[in-house]
Design a protein around this motif. Structure first.
Motif, short mmCIF file in Angstrom:
data_model
loop_
_atom_site.label_atom_id
_atom_site.label_comp_id
_atom_site.label_asym_id
_atom_site.label_seq_id
_atom_site.Cartn_x
_atom_site.Cartn_y
_atom_site.Cartn_z
N ASP A 1 0.84 -1.20 0.00
CA ASP A 1 0.00 0.00 0.00
C ASP A 1 0.88 1.25 0.00
OD1 ASP A 1 -2.10 -1.76 0.21
OD2 ASP A 1 -2.34 -1.50 2.36
N VAL A 2 0.33 2.32 -0.57
CA VAL A 2 1.13 3.54 -0.68
C VAL A 2 0.53 4.72 0.07
CG1 VAL A 2 2.11 2.88 -2.90
CG2 VAL A 2 -0.06 4.15 -2.85
N ASP A 3 -0.62 4.54 0.72
CA ASP A 3 -1.25 5.65 1.43
C ASP A 3 -0.48 5.98 2.71
OD1 ASP A 3 -3.04 7.00 3.38
OD2 ASP A 3 -4.50 6.83 1.75
N PRO A 4 0.13 7.17 2.79
CA PRO A 4 0.93 7.50 3.98
C PRO A 4 0.11 7.59 5.26
CG PRO A 4 0.68 9.42 2.56
CD PRO A 4 0.15 8.25 1.80
N GLY A 5 -1.17 7.98 5.16
CA GLY A 5 -2.02 8.05 6.35
C GLY A 5 -2.25 6.67 6.94
N ASP A 6 -2.55 5.70 6.07
CA ASP A 6 -2.73 4.33 6.55
C ASP A 6 -1.42 3.79 7.12
OD1 ASP A 6 -5.33 4.44 5.76
OD2 ASP A 6 -5.03 3.35 3.88
N HIS A 7 -0.32 4.14 6.45
CA HIS A 7 0.99 3.69 6.93
C HIS A 7 1.22 4.13 8.36
CE1 HIS A 7 2.98 3.33 2.68
NE2 HIS A 7 2.15 2.37 2.94
N ARG A 8 1.02 5.40 8.59
CA ARG A 8 1.34 5.94 9.92
C ARG A 8 0.48 5.27 11.00
NH1 ARG A 8 4.27 10.39 11.26
NH2 ARG A 8 4.13 10.96 13.46
N GLU A 9 -0.79 5.05 10.71
CA GLU A 9 -1.67 4.42 11.68
C GLU A 9 -1.19 3.02 12.02
OE1 GLU A 9 -6.36 3.07 12.05
OE2 GLU A 9 -5.77 4.56 10.55
N VAL A 10 -0.81 2.25 10.99
CA VAL A 10 -0.35 0.88 11.22
C VAL A 10 0.99 0.88 11.95
CG1 VAL A 10 0.38 -1.26 10.11
CG2 VAL A 10 -1.62 -0.05 9.25
N VAL A 11 1.91 1.76 11.53
CA VAL A 11 3.23 1.79 12.15
C VAL A 11 3.13 2.19 13.62
CG1 VAL A 11 5.49 2.93 12.13
CG2 VAL A 11 4.42 2.24 9.98
N GLU A 12 2.31 3.19 13.92
CA GLU A 12 2.15 3.60 15.31
C GLU A 12 1.52 2.50 16.15
OE1 GLU A 12 0.04 7.28 15.13
OE2 GLU A 12 1.84 8.46 14.72
N ALA A 13 0.54 1.81 15.58
CA ALA A 13 -0.08 0.69 16.31
C ALA A 13 0.94 -0.43 16.54
CB ALA A 13 -1.28 0.16 15.53
N PHE A 14 1.77 -0.67 15.53
CA PHE A 14 2.83 -1.69 15.64
C PHE A 14 3.81 -1.32 16.75
CE2 PHE A 14 7.19 -2.87 14.34
CZ PHE A 14 7.09 -4.26 14.40
N GLY A 15 4.22 -0.06 16.78
CA GLY A 15 5.15 0.40 17.80
C GLY A 15 4.57 0.26 19.20
N SER A 16 3.32 0.64 19.35
CA SER A 16 2.68 0.54 20.66
C SER A 16 2.54 -0.91 21.11
CB SER A 16 1.30 1.20 20.62
OG SER A 16 1.41 2.58 20.37
N ALA A 17 2.12 -1.77 20.18
CA ALA A 17 1.93 -3.17 20.53
C ALA A 17 3.26 -3.83 20.89
CB ALA A 17 1.26 -3.92 19.37
N MET A 18 4.30 -3.48 20.15
CA MET A 18 5.61 -4.06 20.43
C MET A 18 6.14 -3.57 21.78
SD MET A 18 9.01 -4.05 18.03
CE MET A 18 9.10 -2.25 18.05
N THR A 19 5.99 -2.29 22.04
CA THR A 19 6.47 -1.73 23.31
C THR A 19 5.73 -2.34 24.50
OG1 THR A 19 7.01 0.37 22.22
CG2 THR A 19 6.77 0.41 24.61
N ASP A 20 4.42 -2.54 24.34
CA ASP A 20 3.61 -3.09 25.43
C ASP A 20 3.71 -4.61 25.53
OD1 ASP A 20 2.78 -0.52 25.91
OD2 ASP A 20 0.90 -0.71 24.79
N GLY A 21 4.31 -5.23 24.53
CA GLY A 21 4.33 -6.69 24.52
C GLY A 21 2.95 -7.27 24.32
N ASP A 22 2.10 -6.54 23.55
CA ASP A 22 0.71 -6.94 23.34
C ASP A 22 0.65 -7.97 22.22
OD1 ASP A 22 -1.99 -7.17 22.78
OD2 ASP A 22 -2.40 -5.03 23.06
N LEU A 23 0.70 -9.23 22.60
CA LEU A 23 0.77 -10.32 21.64
C LEU A 23 -0.46 -10.35 20.74
CD1 LEU A 23 2.56 -12.72 20.84
CD2 LEU A 23 1.25 -14.13 22.42
N GLN A 24 -1.64 -10.17 21.29
CA GLN A 24 -2.86 -10.23 20.49
C GLN A 24 -2.92 -9.09 19.48
OE1 GLN A 24 -5.02 -12.77 20.35
NE2 GLN A 24 -3.55 -13.73 21.76
N ARG A 25 -2.51 -7.90 19.89
CA ARG A 25 -2.52 -6.77 18.96
C ARG A 25 -1.51 -6.99 17.84
NH1 ARG A 25 -5.03 -3.72 15.82
NH2 ARG A 25 -4.47 -1.50 15.75
#
Length: 297
Positions: free
Chosen positions: A173-197
């Motif tokens: 995908d090339v939409d930067p808005g979608d990118h940022r949302e997914v990347v930020e969610a990925f960062g939060s889930a990784m930092t929290d150790g949120d396996l389900q997320r």
């Protein structure tokens, strides 16, 4: 004497080189995948030009492109042998779009991360023909001069490379808005150790490749499947206030940079499709962070 076959004074030659330098670095980086080696090739080409009778050079621009390409190609062939002994997977050096100096944005925009990864699977000659002609629009006559082959042979090399890139380069995908949302969610889930997320964000067939170069801890083999990747990421997550995360763009791809209080720890470059992460390339080798902004904001 033609217009191009004119006497060059030092100031004119320096101005010509400075204007062309971003393109030269882009060409060398496209061949090598590392910024310091690319800059070394460009610097060596400039040194050689200074020791040459420029009045006899019909096209200084073409001479610099050809010389830089030859130097980079020699380095690439040597590097290929060295990489056989590299510990774990080898990934290109990430270059941050929009970081200083200005030419880094130029070369990052020309060569996407996904393309750079595929280019690593080509032969040096195929890679050179493709990068020079298809990416930087160098005529095949000049490509032939750089490679020491006929223009017809270079056309065939570029055609094989083009087909290989087309078959292997993933579509994201090339939409930067979608990118940022997914990347930020990925960062939060990784930092929290949120396996389900993490499992929700990752494609079931996702692939993670980690490059530590034997210098830092990294997976020595690709990790396949969202379950294994999620557990791996949850296990290596930053766990204290000494780490910070920054969303950015690496070679045209969405990415996350992980900092400690002293230095860069990891660059996660993500391939996103249909809102889910299909590929994660984690560069951890501390020698591969020259192309990043020093800012953590």
């Amino acid at each position: 004497m033609s217009e191009q076959q004119r006497a060059w004074n030092t100031d004119e030659l320096v101005a010509e080189y400075q204007e062309l330098r971003p393109r030269l670095i882009g060409v060398a980086y496209g061949l090598l995948g590392t910024l310091p080696e690319a800059e070394d090739a460009v610097q060596e080409a400039w040194i050689r030009l200074q020791g040459t009778n420029t009045d006899a050079i019909e096209d200084v621009t073409g001479w610099l492109v050809t010389t830089t390409s030859r130097l980079a190609l020699d380095t690439l062939r040597s590097a290929r042998r060295q990489r056989e002994n590299y510990i774990g997977p080898w990934l290109p050096e990430p270059v941050e779009t929009g970081s200083d100096p200005a030419e880094r944005a130029t070369l990052a925009d020309s060569l996407s991360w996904a393309m750079l990864v595929v280019l690593e699977t080509l032969t040096p000659s195929e890679r050179a023909a493709f990068v020079l002609h298809d990416v930087f629009s160098v005529p095949f006559d000049e490509v032939g001069t750089a490679l020491g082959r006929s223009p017809q042979a270079c056309r065939k090399l570029a055609a094989r490379a083009r087909q290989h890139v087309r078959e292997r380069k993933p579509r994201f995908d090339v939409d930067p808005g979608d990118h940022r949302e997914v990347v930020e969610a990925f960062g939060s889930a990784m930092t929290d150790g949120d396996l389900q997320r993490l499992l929700q964000l990752l494609d079931p067939d996702a692939v993670l490749i980690s490059d530590g170069g034997g210098l830092v801890q990294a997976a020595l083999n690709p990790i396949l499947g969202h379950d294994k990747i999620a557990r791996f990421l949850a296990g290596v997550r930053p766990i204290d206030d000494h780490f910070s995360l920054r969303h950015t763009i690496i070679n045209g791809n969405p990415a996350l940079v992980v900092f400690s209080t002293e230095h860069t720890e990891t660059v996660f470059t993500l391939g996103i499709r249909n809102g889910r992460i299909r590929t994660i390339d984690a560069v951890r080798n501390p020698h591969k962070f020259h192309g990043l902004s020093h800012s953590q904001n």
